[in-house]
Write an enzyme that holds these catalytic residues in place. Structure first.
Site, mmCIF file in Angstrom:
data_model
loop_
_atom_site.group_PDB
_atom_site.id
_atom_site.type_symbol
_atom_site.label_atom_id
_atom_site.label_comp_id
_atom_site.label_asym_id
_atom_site.label_seq_id
_atom_site.Cartn_x
_atom_site.Cartn_y
_atom_site.Cartn_z
ATOM 1 N N SER A 14 47.768 -81.851 -36.215
ATOM 2 C CA SER A 14 47.537 -82.763 -37.332
ATOM 3 C C SER A 14 46.148 -82.492 -37.923
ATOM 4 O O SER A 14 45.886 -81.390 -38.404
ATOM 5 C CB SER A 14 47.709 -84.207 -36.871
ATOM 6 O OG SER A 14 47.801 -85.087 -37.963
ATOM 7 N N HIS A 69 56.518 -85.399 -37.228
ATOM 8 C CA HIS A 69 55.145 -84.933 -37.056
ATOM 9 C C HIS A 69 54.818 -84.606 -35.604
ATOM 10 O O HIS A 69 54.066 -83.673 -35.321
ATOM 11 C CB HIS A 69 54.174 -85.993 -37.590
ATOM 12 C CG HIS A 69 52.760 -85.524 -37.676
ATOM 13 N ND1 HIS A 69 52.400 -84.364 -38.333
ATOM 14 C CD2 HIS A 69 51.600 -86.046 -37.196
ATOM 15 C CE1 HIS A 69 51.085 -84.197 -38.258
ATOM 16 N NE2 HIS A 69 50.586 -85.195 -37.566
ATOM 17 N N ASP A 121 58.802 -83.419 -41.062
ATOM 18 C CA ASP A 121 57.515 -84.095 -40.937
ATOM 19 C C ASP A 121 57.251 -84.925 -42.183
ATOM 20 O O ASP A 121 57.131 -84.387 -43.289
ATOM 21 C CB ASP A 121 56.413 -83.050 -40.751
ATOM 22 C CG ASP A 121 55.090 -83.657 -40.312
ATOM 23 O OD1 ASP A 121 54.857 -84.843 -40.596
ATOM 24 O OD2 ASP A 121 54.282 -82.935 -39.696
#
Length: 668
Positions: free
Chosen positions: A538, A645, A613
């Site tokens: 991320s 994600h 995602d």
């Protein structure tokens, strides 16, 4: 006979040595693994409050005890007085008296009473209209979309209109013919959704909407009821996120009554906590703010007058646990003594006297009894898996209730140390975790993996069990790697200046600080300077990509998961808070766009993404592939079909095996 005794002793000694040298698998260490739950620290009983009584429960029995005599436990039968939920319900929210439940089906909002009668609160055939769900993409501390009044007579709820936000396409490949799954994903600088707040009366079955005005794309956060159910308070934030107003509304007319207070900041204001009203003095409330540079508590009255600042200093209050029944004291958690430890304090509202209630070093997670006379304290530190203590808040007496066993006993564990070094500014302390290889030999040279997150709302290094080490870090130490993690400036719980240094220039200070960590690693005689890798997910995927491209002379191998590549592809609330509008900060957006540096890729870089995602959309890493093709560089790529994600279940174990193999192939 003597010969056989020696053989048995020899066998037992070797079995003991073997037990001490057992090796972990990823199934043991990674969430989703088949044996992962066996290694999570657990106590014999979980302990929680039922009013002022202790409830001890496990999968065999439930017991109750008076906190004065916690060892005298009796069988406890739970009374089932809650409304039973149905399978298709989502966003379930029980009223304070447990007699009514709010829930959503699709985008519509309903309630059911304890007699099984359902009522429509709000519904619309237009799928762009959403009722009773979290809004503003769960920023500003928003975790739900319904808010019961104290006496359960009213239900406040969010109404979100997403019709002005373009559909963003995701694809579900699990069907025979792949299906389009449109989501709403307002990107930085583009149209955002519009939110209003409704108030439904259970008596009249009518709804009024608060007149929150314009501009309609402002943020309505931290909804709070006053004790007498006459008013709702909303922390309203402009789209630019630099001007907050705490506004009071009448639930009878929806009219705005007054603005109690305002906060402005040239960078940003980020409200995250609702008001905490004093029931015995309903014209007073506690407000949390970082206006003096750290998150602290302030006592206001409902005319907006500041009565006193309750906490102060160069530390953050990270949690308000609650008030005692007489509302003489407020209980909080803060890192006043150490930035990586969290202790519990009692603060007297009138005198301001502060009493530390916890004494053991580490991370404490308290729960307050109904009266406030007792606290259940769950804590751990680097050498303590989990303890549950009972604290008498009046006398600060502590009694141990439960102790978790070390589930890693008998396994070969690495040496884990916590420390600090200076940031790139030469003055700020940064905290790190260093994991040495299992069977460490100071005469050898070892490869290093830097694991990084580095963004807001994170703190990777704390003094909890094993220094909050990740299971994968242990696994890689078992394979002969040094694993290093450091919280750079821009991360949480260190004050506003520490965090906001990243404003309008994401990736600059973070990378500069991480390179200070590299200098530290280079000073260690056992580190192989030619074998340094980096991995993050991320925001950490963004920092990983950044480090690989901006410092190819240092980093040989990188794995970037779910990475933000170009911040114009990220969502409005988070993106504009830290980077401002793209038209207001074009230079900043260009400088931190990793596509602009694709030609610098020299080492081995693996990018990983889930194709569904909805947090960091797939477009980010795909755009980087296109940029690399144009630049003539060659990253590696892996996609998890049907995953969002964060990979879940067995896919998560597979993910960490994939990452491990990549480092084994190219770094070791």
């Amino acid at each position: 006979m003597e010969k056989w005794i020696y053989i048995v002793i020899f066998f037992l000694i070797n079995m003991e040595n073997y037990a001490q040298e057992k090796q972990f698998t990823l199934e043991d260490l990674i969430s989703g693994g088949s044996t992962y739950s066996q290694f999570t620290p657990k106590t014999e009983y979980d302990v929680k409050w039922h009013e002022d009584n202790l409830i001890f429960s496990n999968n065999k029995e439930t017991l109750i005890a008076d906190p004065v005599y916690p060892d005298k436990k009796e069988i406890f039968s739970v009374e089932e007085n809650e409304v039973k939920k149905e399978k298709n319900w989502e966003n379930i929210d029980y009223s304070a008296d447990n007699k009514t439940v709010a829930y959503t089906i699709d985008n519509n909002l309903y309630i059911m009473d304890n007699e099984g009668r359902s009522f429509v609160v709000a519904e619309d055939s237009n799928k762009n209209i959403v009722y009773g769900k979290a809004v503003h993409r769960n920023e500003f501390g928003i975790e739900k979309g319904t808010f019961w009044s104290p006496d359960s007579r009213y239900l406040a709820f969010y109404r979100m209109d997403e019709s002005m936000v373009e559909d963003y396409p995701l694809v579900d490949i699990s069907a025979r013919e792949a299906k389009l799954k449109n989501i709403k994903y307002p990107m930085a600088g583009m149209n955002s959704h519009e939110v209003t707040v409704g108030v439904y009366s259970l008596l009249s079955k009518k709804t009024i909407y608060l007149k929150t005005g314009t501009p309609k794309d402002h943020y309505l956060t931290n909804i709070s009821w006053n004790p007498n159910e006459k008013y709702i308070y909303i922390a309203e934030l402009n789209r630019e996120q630099n001007h907050l107003q705490l506004n009071q509304y009448s639930i009878e007319t929806g009219d705005k009554i007054q603005t109690l207070l305002e906060e402005k900041n040239d960078k940003y204001v980020e409200p995250q906590n609702p008001l905490l009203f004093l029931k015995n003095k309903p014209d007073q409330f506690i407000w949390q703010s970082r206006k003096d540079g750290y998150n602290h508590l302030y006592l206001y009255n409902t005319e907006g007058e500041l009565l006193k600042q309750l906490t102060s200093g160069e530390y953050d209050v990270t949690e308000v646990v609650g008030l005692d029944k007489e509302e003489r004291n407020v209980f909080v958690v803060s890192n006043e003594l150490n930035p990586i430890e969290f202790q519990v304090y009692k603060i007297h509202l009138k005198s301001g006297k502060k009493t530390q209630l916890t004494v053991e070093p580490g991370v404490h997670r308290p729960r307050l009894s109904a009266s406030g006379k007792y606290i259940l304290d769950r804590y751990s530190n680097k050498t303590t898996p989990l303890n549950i203590d009972l604290i008498s808040t009046g006398k600060a007496q502590i009694k141990r209730l439960q102790t978790a066993k070390n589930t890693y006993a008998g396994y070969a564990l690495p040496e884990i140390s916590l420390g600090s070094l200076k940031a790139a500014d030469g003055k700020t302390d940064l905290y790190y975790r260093l994991v040495k290889p299992v069977d460490f030999d100071a005469a050898k040279k070892y490869p290093v993996i830097v694991y990084v997150y580095g963004g807001p709302h994170s703190q990777m290094v704390v003094n909890s069990w094993l220094g909050a080490v990740r299971g994968w870090d242990i696994y890689m130490a078992q394979k002969g790697y040094v694993v290093f993690t450091m919280d750079n400036r821009g991360t949480s719980n260190r004050g506003f200046e520490f965090e906001s240094v990243i404003h309008r220039q994401l990736g600059i200070s973070e990378v500069a600080d991480q390179m200070q960590g590299i200098e530290f690693l280079q000073s260690l005689p056992y580190v192989d300077l030619d074998r340094i890798g980096v991995h993050g997910w991320s925001y950490g995927g963004f920092i990983t990509t950044n480090l690989m491209l901006c410092h190819p002379e240092i980093f040989k191998v990188g794995v970037a998961g779910g990475p933000v590549i170009d911040w114009k592809y990220y969502e409005v609330m988070y993106g504009e808070r830290y980077m401002d509008h793209p038209q207001e900060n074009p230079e900043g957006y260009e400088e931190c766009n990793m596509n602009n540096y694709a030609g610098r890729l020299n080492g081995r870089l693996l990018l990983i993404h889930g194709d569904e995602d909805s947090t960091v959309v797939w477009q980010n890493s795909l755009s980087f592939l296109k940029a690399c093709i144009a630049a003539g560089t060659y990253p590696d790529y892996f996609v998890y079909p049907g995953q969002e994600h964060n990979m879940r279940g067995q896919d998560r174990v597979h993910l960490h095996e994939k990452i491990t193999r990549y480092f084994e192939d190219y770094l070791k």
